[in-house]
Every structure is written in structure tokens, then in C-alpha cells.
Design a protein around this motif. Sequence first.
Motif, mmCIF file in Angstrom:
data_model
loop_
_atom_site.group_PDB
_atom_site.id
_atom_site.type_symbol
_atom_site.label_atom_id
_atom_site.label_comp_id
_atom_site.label_asym_id
_atom_site.label_seq_id
_atom_site.Cartn_x
_atom_site.Cartn_y
_atom_site.Cartn_z
ATOM 1 N N SER A 1 -0.463 7.277 -0.156
ATOM 2 C CA SER A 1 -1.762 8.058 -0.345
ATOM 3 C C SER A 1 -2.955 7.299 -0.206
ATOM 4 N N ASP A 2 -2.791 5.744 -0.162
ATOM 5 C CA ASP A 2 -3.863 4.837 -0.063
ATOM 6 C C ASP A 2 -4.151 4.535 1.402
ATOM 7 N N VAL B 1 0.829 -1.169 -0.026
ATOM 8 C CA VAL B 1 0.013 0.054 0.121
ATOM 9 C C VAL B 1 0.867 1.090 0.117
ATOM 10 N N ALA C 1 -0.367 13.497 1.018
ATOM 11 C CA ALA C 1 -0.981 12.113 0.044
ATOM 12 C C ALA C 1 -0.202 12.315 -1.229
ATOM 13 N N GLU D 1 0.811 10.463 -4.549
ATOM 14 C CA GLU D 1 0.408 9.234 -5.356
ATOM 15 C C GLU D 1 1.321 8.239 -5.355
#
Length: 234
Positions: free
Chosen positions: A82-83, A79, A217, A219
Motif C-alpha cells: 500500500s506504500d 515497505v 492497496a 494496508e
Amino acid sequence: MTSATDTLAGLFETKAVSFVDLTHPMKPGMPVWPTHPHFCQEMVESYDRGDVACNHALAMSEHTGTHFDAPVHFVRGGVAISDIPVERFFGRMVTIDARGCQPGQAVEPDSIFAFEAEHGLIRQGDAVFFHFGWDRHWDDPAVFLADWPGLSRQASELLVERGARIVGSDCLSIDCFGSEDFPAHNTLLSAGILIGENFARLGEVPPLCFLISLPLAIEGGSGSPLRAIALVES
């Protein structure tokens, strides 16, 4: 079970909360991992040059300063930062005094058991931090970047069993200086646990408090610099 939101609201309602900034300021010359880019801050617009605004360009690693490692940092297909659900960045914080560790020494499960005997078991969803006192070397990179202590594989496995959501310290890495197989990184990140590194002022918080931390965040990011604040009930 009381949610992090309910706990946070309750702390503010008491009006007896102090704030401890756990973040190192970012500035040129700060310590960075040897293979990572140095932090650079370049003036783009300046009042002194006649511009109407002040603006800097920044260059750095995702792991510059006080930061989180996301699982993808060591786990292919893991992961990204950002997730990570935002609620993971808020909640109870456990701080274990590990100043008795020698340089390069790894914390073993006995240190965690001793903490729990005095303060109660680490709970599912806790953020667990180890106060080595290493942040005192932050302004001396030659010292900060060598011989820091860390966590053993066995201690990391115990924190996975306890269900920690974050594990961190005030050192450059959660693994001991000189580690080549990175047992703490691999154990924690493989279990989806965020790693916090280069935290400051862990010696100013009690064994139990509340952590607020917000990374960028980015990406697909393998980690991110962040601002971390401890809320301490008076």
C-alpha cells in the motif's frame, strides 16, 4: 529522460498499440503456494435465488494468482504494497527469453548479458521479466507446482546493480523450486525491488514494451493480486 506518463501518452497517440493481458484469471482450483490458502469464491447473492443483485465472497492469500511481492514479504520493517508509489507500476518492460532453462535451473548473469548484447543495457527503472514458458502448465497444478526454474543470487544482484524496479517471471516463485534460503527474494526485496510472479503470456510480448500493472492497496500488505497489461507498439 522521458517519463512513463510521456511514453504512455506517446504510445496511445500512435494509435498502433496492441494490448496483451499478462494476468491469469482467478478461479477455484488454481495453483497456489503450498502453505497459502486456496482461492475460494462463494455466492452471496444470486438472481437464481431471487436476489436483486449478484455478489460473491472471496477468500485468498495476498500472493494468489498473478501478483506482486512487496519488500515486507521477506524484510522485517520493509515497505508494504500500500506504500509503493503508484508510478512504480507503470513503465518500460524488458522480457528475457529463458525457455532454455531446464526445470529447477537458475538463470545466471550470462543470460542477462546476452540479452543486453542484442537489445541494449537494462535501464534504471525497468521492469525485467523472465519468460520460462512455465505458464503453459497453469491448468495442470501438479506440474506447475514442481520443478520450476528461477533466478540465481548473482543474477538478482546484477538486476539490483542495473536499478530494476520490478523483477518477475511466469513461475510460482522467482526462486527455483526447492530453494530454502530464497536468494532472489532476499536480494531483490532487500533492495526495494518488487517481485512479480505467476505472470501469463510473456511469450506474446517483444523484448521491449510498456507495462501497466495495478495491485490492490492492501494496508500493510506483503503483496497483492493485480491486473497486468503489456502495451506493445505495432
